[in-house]
Scaffold this active site. Structure first.
Site, PDB file in Angstrom:
ATOM      1  CE  LYS A  19      -2.576  -0.774   3.671  1.00 55.89           C
ATOM      2  NZ  LYS A  19      -2.578  -2.142   4.121  1.00 55.89           N
ATOM      3  N   GLY A  20       1.970   1.176   0.747  1.00 52.67           N
ATOM      4  CA  GLY A  20       2.857   2.343   0.853  1.00 52.67           C
ATOM      5  C   GLY A  20       3.438   2.735  -0.505  1.00 52.67           C
ATOM      6  CB  ILE A  21       5.048   0.732  -3.197  1.00 54.91           C
ATOM      7  CG1 ILE A  21       6.125   0.194  -2.251  1.00 54.91           C
ATOM      8  CG2 ILE A  21       5.617   0.994  -4.582  1.00 54.91           C
ATOM      9  CD1 ILE A  21       7.282   1.122  -2.012  1.00 54.91           C
ATOM     10  CB  ILE A 151     -10.895  -6.768  15.594  1.00 61.29           C
ATOM     11  CG1 ILE A 151     -11.707  -8.033  15.389  1.00 61.29           C
ATOM     12  CG2 ILE A 151     -11.407  -5.978  16.803  1.00 61.29           C
ATOM     13  CD1 ILE A 151     -11.672  -8.986  16.563  1.00 61.29           C
ATOM     14  N   PRO A 193     -11.609 -13.482  -4.010  1.00 55.40           N
ATOM     15  CG  PRO A 193      -9.511 -14.414  -3.553  1.00 55.40           C
ATOM     16  CD  PRO A 193     -10.546 -14.300  -4.633  1.00 55.40           C
ATOM     17  CB  CYS A 384      23.875   5.146  14.605  1.00 51.56           C
ATOM     18  SG  CYS A 384      23.159   5.821  16.112  1.00 51.56           S
ATOM     19  CD  GLU A 408      23.516   0.241  23.367  1.00 42.55           C
ATOM     20  OE1 GLU A 408      24.252   0.982  22.679  1.00 42.55           O
ATOM     21  OE2 GLU A 408      22.451  -0.231  22.934  1.00 42.55           O
ATOM     22  CG  HIS A 510      20.362   6.922  11.741  1.00 38.36           C
ATOM     23  ND1 HIS A 510      20.399   5.551  11.670  1.00 38.36           N
ATOM     24  CD2 HIS A 510      20.417   7.216  13.061  1.00 38.36           C
ATOM     25  CE1 HIS A 510      20.470   5.037  12.875  1.00 38.36           C
ATOM     26  NE2 HIS A 510      20.483   6.032  13.744  1.00 38.36           N
ATOM     27  CD  GLU A 512      20.422   5.276   8.023  1.00 37.22           C
ATOM     28  OE1 GLU A 512      21.412   6.031   7.969  1.00 37.22           O
ATOM     29  OE2 GLU A 512      20.116   4.635   9.051  1.00 37.22           O
TER      30      GLU A 512
HETATM   31  N1  GLN Z   1      22.657   1.803  20.636  1.00 41.13           N
HETATM   32  C1  GLN Z   1      23.362   3.000  20.272  1.00 41.13           C
HETATM   33  C2  GLN Z   1      22.889   4.210  21.053  1.00 41.13           C
HETATM   34  O1  GLN Z   1      21.804   4.216  21.582  1.00 41.13           O
HETATM   35  C3  GLN Z   1      23.283   3.251  18.781  1.00 41.13           C
HETATM   36  C4  GLN Z   1      21.886   3.517  18.291  1.00 41.13           C
HETATM   37  C5  GLN Z   1      21.731   3.376  16.793  1.00 41.13           C
HETATM   38  O2  GLN Z   1      22.541   2.741  16.114  1.00 41.13           O
HETATM   39  N2  GLN Z   1      20.665   3.927  16.248  1.00 41.13           N
HETATM   40  O3  GLN Z   1      23.585   5.186  21.141  1.00 41.13           O
END
Ligand code: GLN
Length: 540
Positions: A19-21, A151, A193, A384, A408, A510, A512
């Protein structure tokens, strides 16, 4: 005053029909005819947003400039339209209920019983109309997640029924996307269908105006006639959506089928301006006729599900076309990268991308991949978590902080080269609390990134809790790590590069998310170019 027109896209028969495309392709065609269009996704799940969902559940979490954690379909909308989306473009049942319950607690319903109809449906209708009321758009396309008959979609379907009635025939329409299965044993395409799902929609008081039929085989006139007659639509409103080799073909396929024409006709909009798709087609042409191939390893831990890294894969398609090369993305599971296989796995690559991620699983493999790319001078892009792994690798193997890590992964590490951000320390809630959305970053002159962007300050989107630990800055820099981008207000390190390496870039943000067909991301374009140059040196 011009009225905003509303298009609703529902799905029938099966999920994952795209649907998105379809929504993005129709939006592209309308935009190419000069209309201002936006697309919105309504998700019937109870999470407030997909930010807390594991990528295996729902694919990648897409992040907007205003810091909304959203459904990956918003990525398609931006990639097709090159127009930024925002929080208003993605609404979930969780968000709707949260807002209604908050209003109830504030006493805004004046003692009334709070019910699905009218309170939840009113909230949904309001969210749909926010975009239209902004005055920024001529047409708003709203995609309803899930399949008709579920639902959890009922309140959305009822809201559309009411809105259609309120807006009037010429100002709104419903496109129903459905599947025409092919029974190979019978050698036949089956319409039943679809008839049933159109009927299910009618039970909720909605007559579909246009049918878009996903199919593996062409629909002949007889079949189209049958669909039209039994689903109560004009024959020209039966649109075939045949399987395509790339999602970027779908706008042209929809153009051939006349989806934009029938939409404009039904909404009483001018259809005289021909769609301007030259930039789009130029991209398609390059995408389909690459002059060479490069292989880039995507090192991640969610590689079994392609949707987990959707925006990265699409950014490579845009960057590949820009360089006129086919980017062969080899997904490599970081958990399986061990000393025994590292050379075999990575040495054949022309570029290494270490992917974003959360948690400890698979990180040692990522660190090994970084080390191999650094030592063998393979072009490297860390995004990231990928950038954080590059800092850890440098700390461990160049600065001799053998146990360097991110807090982390190991809160007790003696060398926390990556540490939780100050502002994150007191936060207990997981949802919507990371450092999110677009933040400024100042670039250092004479760096790879300043040449790549050709700008001094950039805006890129973030989604993280941890950061480069400034306490290790002096030692890491003295050892050859270069810091080439920082946040002007906080000084947070956003980009690292390396001395003595032709193309090694780690970014805390990011890139991307911002790559689109008409605006391929410069960092991906440059990375693919570096991989291409590297592949040529290997051939010599
Ligand atoms: N886990 C890492 C952080 O919270 C990197 C997060 C990610 O790659 N989006 O900083």
């Amino acid at each position: 005053m011009a009225t905003t027109k509303y298009i609703f896209v529902t799905g029938g028969v099966s999920s994952s029909l795209g649907k998105g495309i379809i929504a993005a392709s129709l939006a592209k065609l309308l935009q190419a005819r000069g209309y201002r269009v936006t697309i919105q996704k309504l998700d019937p799940y109870i999470n407030i947003d997909p930010g807390t969902l594991n990528p295996y559940e729902h694919g990648e979490c897409y992040v907007t400039d205003d810091g909304a954690e959203t459904d990956l379909d918003l990525g398609h909308y931006e990639r097709f339209l090159n127009v930024a989306t925002s929080q208003a473009n993605n609404v979930t049942t969780g968000r709707i209920y949260q807002s209604v319950i908050d209003k109830e607690r504030r006493g805004e319903f004046l003692g009334k019983t709070v019910q699905v109809i009218p309170h939840i449906t009113n909230e949904i209708k309001e969210r749909i109309q926010i975009l239209g009321n902004s005055g920024d758009y001529d047409i708003v396309i709203t995609e309803i997640g899930g399949t008709v008959g579920d639902i959890e979609s009922l309140p959305y379907i009822e809201s559309i029924r009411q809105l259609k009635w309120e807006l009037g025939k010429e100002n709104s329409l419903v496109i129903h996307l459905t599947l025409i299965p092919y029974l190979s044993a019978a050698g036949e395409l089956k319409t039943k269908p679809t008839q049933h799902s159109v009927k299910t929609l009618m039970e909720s008081g909605i007559q579909a105006d246009i049918l878009v039929c996903r199919t593996e085989h062409h629909l002949n006139d007889e079949l189209r006639g049958k669909l039209a007659r039994f689903c109560n639509v004009e024959q020209e409103a039966v649109i075939e959506s045949i399987d395509a080799s790339t999602i970027y073909d779908v706008p042209n396929l929809m153009l051939e089928e006349g989806l934009d024409m029938i939409t404009l006709k039904k909404l009483r909009l001018d259809d005289q301006t021909a769609p301007e798709l030259s930039r789009w087609n130029e991209f398609l042409n390059k995408h389909k006729n690459p002059k060479s191939t490069v292989t880039i390893g995507l090192i991640g831990k969610y590689v079994e599900l392609q949707d987990s890294y959707k925006s990265i894969l699409e950014a490579f398609i845009h960057a590949g076309a820009e360089n006129e090369v086919k980017v062969n993305v080899e997904s490599i599971h970081s958990e399986f990268i061990t000393d025994n296989v590292i050379a075999n796995t990575i040495s054949k690559l022309d570029g290494v991308l270490v992917a974003p991620g959360f948690g400890e699983r698979g990180i040692e493999g990522k660190i090994k991949a970084v080390q191999y790319a650094r030592e063998h001078k393979i072009p490297f892009l860390g995004i990231c978590l990928g950038m954080q792994m590059a800092v850890i690798e440098y700390g461990r193997n160049v600065c001799a902080f053998a146990k360097a890590n991110s807090t982390e992964m190991n809160p007790e590490t003696p060398h926390p080269v990556i540490d939780i951000m100050e502002a994150q320390k007191t936060i207990k809630n997981m949802g919507g609390t990371m450092r999110l959305g677009a933040w400024e970053c100042e670039l250092v002159p004479n760096s790879i990134v300043s040449a790549v962007y050709g700008q001094e300050t950039i805006l890129e989107r973030h989604r993280h809790r941890y950061e480069f630990n400034d306490e290790y800055r002096r030692q890491l820099v003295a050892a050859g790590l270069k810091i080439t981008g920082t946040n002007p207000e906080t000084g947070l390190v956003e980009i690292i590069e390396l001395e003595d390496h032709p193309w090694f870039v780690g970014v805390q943000y990011h890139p991307e998310y911002k790559s689109t067909v008409s605006n391929p991301h410069p960092l991906f374009v440059a990375f693919v170019k570096a991989a291409l140059d590297f592949s040529k040196t290997k051939q010599n």
